[in-house]
Design a protein around this motif. Structure first.
Motif, PDB file in Angstrom:
ATOM      1  N   SER A 349       0.849  -1.196   0.000  1.00 49.66           N
ATOM      2  CA  SER A 349       0.000   0.000   0.000  1.00 49.66           C
ATOM      3  C   SER A 349       0.876   1.235   0.000  1.00 49.66           C
ATOM      4  N   ARG A 350       0.394   2.247  -0.697  1.00 50.35           N
ATOM      5  CA  ARG A 350       1.004   3.570  -0.634  1.00 50.35           C
ATOM      6  C   ARG A 350      -0.036   4.539  -0.083  1.00 50.35           C
ATOM      7  N   THR A 351       0.310   5.182   1.000  1.00 45.76           N
ATOM      8  CA  THR A 351      -0.562   6.171   1.618  1.00 45.76           C
ATOM      9  C   THR A 351      -0.239   7.521   0.997  1.00 45.76           C
ATOM     10  N   VAL A 352      -1.255   8.137   0.386  1.00 47.48           N
ATOM     11  CA  VAL A 352      -1.026   9.261  -0.518  1.00 47.48           C
ATOM     12  C   VAL A 352      -1.708  10.522   0.006  1.00 47.48           C
ATOM     13  N   TYR A 353      -0.958  11.636  -0.010  1.00 48.44           N
ATOM     14  CA  TYR A 353      -1.525  12.925   0.361  1.00 48.44           C
ATOM     15  C   TYR A 353      -2.316  13.513  -0.808  1.00 48.44           C
ATOM     16  N   THR A 354      -3.484  14.089  -0.482  1.00 47.08           N
ATOM     17  CA  THR A 354      -4.289  14.849  -1.433  1.00 47.08           C
ATOM     18  C   THR A 354      -4.802  16.099  -0.733  1.00 47.08           C
ATOM     19  N   ASN A 355      -5.309  17.043  -1.490  1.00 45.93           N
ATOM     20  CA  ASN A 355      -5.855  18.274  -0.897  1.00 45.93           C
ATOM     21  C   ASN A 355      -7.315  18.089  -0.531  1.00 45.93           C
ATOM     22  N   LYS A 356      -7.539  17.155   0.355  1.00 39.99           N
ATOM     23  CA  LYS A 356      -8.873  16.864   0.854  1.00 39.99           C
ATOM     24  C   LYS A 356      -8.823  16.714   2.364  1.00 39.99           C
ATOM     25  N   VAL A 357      -9.994  16.589   2.972  1.00 45.48           N
ATOM     26  CA  VAL A 357     -10.082  16.453   4.429  1.00 45.48           C
ATOM     27  C   VAL A 357      -9.245  15.253   4.882  1.00 45.48           C
ATOM     28  N   PRO A 358      -8.517  15.387   5.974  1.00 45.99           N
ATOM     29  CA  PRO A 358      -7.725  14.249   6.468  1.00 45.99           C
ATOM     30  C   PRO A 358      -8.593  13.030   6.753  1.00 45.99           C
ATOM     31  N   VAL A 359      -7.942  11.884   6.759  1.00 44.51           N
ATOM     32  CA  VAL A 359      -8.624  10.604   6.923  1.00 44.51           C
ATOM     33  C   VAL A 359      -8.199   9.959   8.236  1.00 44.51           C
ATOM     34  N   SER A 360      -9.162   9.397   8.931  1.00 45.47           N
ATOM     35  CA  SER A 360      -8.904   8.564  10.102  1.00 45.47           C
ATOM     36  C   SER A 360      -9.940   7.454  10.092  1.00 45.47           C
ATOM     37  N   PRO A 361      -9.824   6.465  10.961  1.00 44.25           N
ATOM     38  CA  PRO A 361     -10.761   5.337  10.895  1.00 44.25           C
ATOM     39  C   PRO A 361     -12.208   5.752  11.080  1.00 44.25           C
ATOM     40  N   TYR A 362     -13.051   5.211  10.225  1.00 41.38           N
ATOM     41  CA  TYR A 362     -14.505   5.329  10.326  1.00 41.38           C
ATOM     42  C   TYR A 362     -15.054   3.908  10.347  1.00 41.38           C
ATOM     43  N   ARG A 363     -16.133   3.690  11.011  1.00 43.32           N
ATOM     44  CA  ARG A 363     -16.685   2.358  11.259  1.00 43.32           C
ATOM     45  C   ARG A 363     -16.335   1.346  10.154  1.00 43.32           C
ATOM     46  N   GLY A 364     -15.608   0.338  10.524  1.00 48.73           N
ATOM     47  CA  GLY A 364     -15.073  -0.625   9.566  1.00 48.73           C
ATOM     48  C   GLY A 364     -13.585  -0.458   9.388  1.00 48.73           C
ATOM     49  N   ALA A 365     -13.128   0.803   9.327  1.00 40.69           N
ATOM     50  CA  ALA A 365     -11.711   1.170   9.385  1.00 40.69           C
ATOM     51  C   ALA A 365     -10.816   0.341   8.478  1.00 40.69           C
ATOM     52  N   GLY A 366     -11.086   0.346   7.189  1.00 45.51           N
ATOM     53  CA  GLY A 366     -10.245  -0.383   6.244  1.00 45.51           C
ATOM     54  C   GLY A 366     -10.712  -1.784   5.952  1.00 45.51           C
ATOM     55  N   ARG A 367     -11.533  -2.353   6.816  1.00 48.99           N
ATOM     56  CA  ARG A 367     -11.996  -3.727   6.586  1.00 48.99           C
ATOM     57  C   ARG A 367     -12.943  -3.835   5.388  1.00 48.99           C
ATOM     58  N   PRO A 368     -13.902  -2.899   5.222  1.00 48.19           N
ATOM     59  CA  PRO A 368     -14.749  -3.024   4.031  1.00 48.19           C
ATOM     60  C   PRO A 368     -13.955  -3.034   2.732  1.00 48.19           C
ATOM     61  N   HIS A 369     -12.844  -2.309   2.691  1.00 51.20           N
ATOM     62  CA  HIS A 369     -12.005  -2.277   1.497  1.00 51.20           C
ATOM     63  C   HIS A 369     -11.405  -3.659   1.227  1.00 51.20           C
ATOM     64  N   GLY A 370     -10.793  -4.239   2.283  1.00 52.80           N
ATOM     65  CA  GLY A 370     -10.175  -5.544   2.111  1.00 52.80           C
ATOM     66  C   GLY A 370     -11.174  -6.615   1.747  1.00 52.80           C
ATOM     67  N   VAL A 371     -12.342  -6.607   2.400  1.00 55.69           N
ATOM     68  CA  VAL A 371     -13.372  -7.600   2.101  1.00 55.69           C
ATOM     69  C   VAL A 371     -13.904  -7.401   0.690  1.00 55.69           C
ATOM     70  N   PHE A 372     -14.073  -6.163   0.274  1.00 54.12           N
ATOM     71  CA  PHE A 372     -14.530  -5.880  -1.093  1.00 54.12           C
ATOM     72  C   PHE A 372     -13.577  -6.495  -2.112  1.00 54.12           C
TER      73      PHE A 372
END
Length: 800
Positions: A349-372
């Protein structure tokens, strides 16, 4: 111990006050003389600041203070990195107020305190800020292009971190495979939308020299500790209280949001109470987001459908800063294998900066991505190989006799991703039985004959829960009030802690749950702890409560045994009484035992007085060596590693190919969180998670223009599913107790949301199979679903 309450659907102790409007939220607290605050936020996604002029704002009548970064003194420093990691080579956290540059729309620039919110907002309007606009970085792939604009000048390629994990020999597995399938998959960013937005109120007590902060945080002790350092106060000089909190979902756990520094600082400096309450637009443009990952994935299989290996490389959109480190991509990469036996695995994984609101865990916290990703790969393999989609899952599940099962990866807590228990076969079999998987093809054919297009989706997942480091609990029997008082510093945002913790205590001490009073989220009540996140409260705090209650029980048994000349092992607790097994006449009310436990206290009640007299006649000191007065205990629980819950969901949906409208006809969830404390509460958690998963599949999306302007700034634009869109959800359980903690429990808070995007994608494809529709990204709105149908194969020429 007789188990009476554990496992029962006890009605929630906290509900009466919520249903009658007697809850206490931050904005319900009104200290006399409270000032109101507002924040001036950047209207530009990426720009240099050349001038900030606050003279006009300070001149407004009713304005008490206007601060820019220059006014913050020693407090002007970046927020601490909540979760450092060796792979996070270019971390960036946010200052309370921007100095010479802004990196997303919504970044705080100035802070105003006034006699009321209207004046504060008016003052924000007259602050003059001169910007030198810069090109914005919005698209993930564009952010890592060789010629990309840099969000931070000192971060090459906008890459904050590159994380690689590998198990086995993936190259060899792919070289020897009979089949290899690849997929490009994308989940768009979304955000938690609690009913109560963020809010902070602070008040300095000149008499006690204590700064009290009421905060909607999920981690009051972390905020307390951080504020003490920032303001140069002793720990006991700062009290942080998270009162009733109207939802959190991970959005409210930060160290720090700017307002969590600015409001306490203002109260401390001005010696006046100061309150700030976020409006909904602020929440949408300035509170942390989540999701936003682009995956390039591949799966290798034998001809019989056995999985040999999986490869996955992905970009993770962290927004403008990394306040929570790289927890989300770590969770994605380690939870992607799910319940499947995958001997060879590569993730980068590459964690990438963008000019958007910062990201932190939201319910599921990365798990929905992996399961998808994992479930889409399995669906792809089953379709291309002509296998039944349930059969291929059963074939590759980890077997019940293989636990503990070491996946070979390092989890978010630094411990091994080692599954402690589970029965994935039983879970899938149960959900398929509930949804009538065997009978579905005939049902689907009948509906097709009527011109209706229905599809079935299923998904399986594993969820790491109950991570450390630790939590504590203080359990005390109040003999006078005839109740048990429990304190823990984990906050509660609707999880039912006041009931589930009470059930644990009630079983240990032989009382009713409504005789247990739970205090949560107050740093004065409990000095040590971590917070409410990562589906950990029931596991870590619940076991701390259990261990503490057990210690109280042991002490009460010892006192009763002494009084009645019995063995402590023969002492029973039932119906508020402590008595000798087989001789209930030899006993006392639990409340009187608590009075007896304090040798210098007046005894209320004849039984207690008699018991004290009996105890004083015995030789030895009133307080034996090593003993403490009172009937109470303070204990901690620290898990060695995560406890891994699991689940299987299935749904039947109907899609109108003309309009793209999706209707969910049935939804079934089978969950395994070990021993269930309160099935009604767990089912409520699953319901809420599923609703959020449906929102993330079809409705909720944070949309940005190429210039970085957010377009999802109201609920007219950021769509929240209502009761009209959420189906009746059927929930069932299996229980594989965790061997990692005394209660045998696993977490359940995030479970409902995790598999929803994956199974909805499969259900859409099944419903629209005449058009050979392929779903590779979510969310999808009706227009996008119609576009997929139009781009598909004419069903007149397909043997559906």
């Amino acid at each position: 111990m007789t188990t009476r309450w554990f496992g029962e659907p006890v009605r929630r102790n906290e509900d009466p006050r919520f249903l009658t409007g007697e809850g206490t939220y931050v904005d319900d607290i009104h200290p006399p003389g409270t000032l109101q605050a507002a924040v001036l936020r950047s209207p530009i996604a990426h720009a240099n600041i050349t001038k900030i002029d606050v003279c006009a704002a300070r001149a407004l009548e009713g304005v008490v203070a206007v601060w820019t970064w220059e006014d913050l003194g020693d407090v002007f420093r970046p927020s601490p990195m909540s979760v450092p990691h060796e792979s996070l080579t270019h971390p960036k956290t946010q200052y309370p107020l921007a100095r010479d540059k802004v990196n997303y729309v919504g970044e705080p620039i100035a802070f105003v305190v006034a006699h009321d919110r209207y004046i504060a907002e008016d003052a924000c309007d007259v602050i003059e800020v001169d910007f030198e606009p810069l090109p914005a970085v919005v698209d993930l792939e564009a952010a890592v292009a060789p010629d990309a604009i840099l969000v931070h000048d000192d971060v090459p390629g906008n890459v904050a971190a590159t994380l690689t994990q590998q198990v086995g020999d993936p190259d060899r597995a792919f070289a020897e495979a009979d089949h290899v399938f690849t997929a490009r998959l994308y989940l768009e960013r979304g955000a938690g939308q609690p009913m109560e937005t963020r809010a902070v109120l602070a008040q300095w007590d000149e008499l006690e020299h204590v700064l009290t902060v009421w905060d909607t945080t999920q981690a009051p002790l972390s905020i307390r500790n951080g504020l003490a350092v920032l303001l140069g106060l002793p720990e006991n000089g700062v009290r942080v209280v998270a009162p009733d909190v109207g939802g959190g979902f991970g959005t409210k756990i930060m160290m720090f949001y700017a307002e969590e520094v600015l409001v306490p600082l203002a109260a401390y400096k001005l010696r006046r109470p100061v309150k700030w309450v976020e409006d909904r637009r602020e929440h949408l443009i300035a509170s942390n987001h989540e999701r936003g990952q682009l995956h390039e994935s591949a799966i290798a299989l034998r001809a019989d459908g056995t999985i040999l290996g999986v490869r996955d490389t992905f970009l993770h959109d962290t927004g403008a800063y990394t306040p929570y480190g790289i927890v989300v991509p770590i969770v994605t990469s380690t939870q992607l294998p799910g319940p499947y036996r995958i001997p060879n695995y590569f993730s980068e994984s590459r964690t990438v900066y963008t000019n958007k609101v910062p990201v932190s865990p939201y319910r599921g916290a990365g798990r929905p991505h992996g399961v998808f990703v994992m479930e889409r790969l399995i669906d792809l393999a089953a379709r291309e190989m002509g296998m039944d989609r349930a059969e291929i899952r059963f074939k590759n599940f980890i077997a019940p006799d293989e636990f503990p099962y070491d996946v070979g990866l390092t989890f978010q807590d630094g411990a091994p991703t080692r599954y402690d228990s589970g029965n994935y076969q039983a879970g899938l079999a149960k959900v398929l039985s509930h949804i009538d998987y065997e009978g579905f093809p005939a049902y689907q054919a009948r509906m097709r004959d009527e011109g209706r297009f229905i599809g079935l989706g299923m998904a399986s997942y594993v969820e790491g829960t109950g991570i450390g480091p630790y939590e504590g609990a203080h359990v005390r029997v109040d003999g006078t009030a005839q109740k048990v008082v429990v304190a823990t510093c984990v906050g509660t945002q609707g999880q039912g802690h006041e009931t589930s913790f009470a059930q644990i205590v009630a079983d240990e001490l032989g009382i009713r749950p409504d005789q247990v009073e739970i205090t949560t989220g107050d740093s004065r009540s409990m000095n040590w702890g971590s917070g409410t996140y990562a589906s950990r409260s029931a596991v870590v705090t619940g076991n701390a409560v259990g261990v503490s209650a057990r210690a109280v029980r042991a002490k009460a048994a010892t006192i009763a045994a002494e009084l009645f000349e019995a063995n402590p092992a023969d002492i029973e607790f039932e119906n508020e009484r402590v008595f000798v097994n087989g001789s209930p006449e030899y006993g006392l009310p639990l409340w009187d035992v608590a009075i007896v436990a304090n040798p210098i206290r007046y005894a209320y009640g004849s039984q207690a007085a008699k018991a004290i007299a009996m105890r004083k006649q015995r030789p030895g000191p009133p307080l034996p060596d090593g003993d403490d007065p009172g009937l109470e205990a303070r204990k901690y629980f620290s898990p060695a590693q995560a406890a891994f819950a699991s689940g299987n969901h299935a749904a039947i949906v109907e899609v109108d190919p003309e309009t793209g409208i999706v209707t969910i006809l049935r939804y079934v969830a089978v969950h395994d969180c070990g021993r269930v404390i309160n099935p009604m509460i767990v089912e409520g958690q699953v319901h809420g998670g599923v609703a959020q998963g449906i929102g993330g599949s079809f409705y909720e999306r944070m949309v940005y223009t190429p210039e970085g302007q957010p377009l999802s700034t109201t609920f007219m634009d950021y769509l929240i599913p209502t009761a009209m869109e959420i189906p009746s959800i059927e929930v069932d359980h299996i229980e594989t107790p965790s061997p990692l903690n005394p209660l045998g429990i696993k977490g359940a808070g995030e479970a409902g949301v995790i598999p929803v995007p994956a199974l909805m994608a499969q259900a859409l494809e099944d419903a629209l199979s005449p058009w050979k529709v392929r779903v590779t990204e979510l969310p999808l709105n009706p227009g996008e679903i119609r576009a997929l149908v139009r781009a598909g194969i004419d069903p007149e020429h397909v043997n559906a």
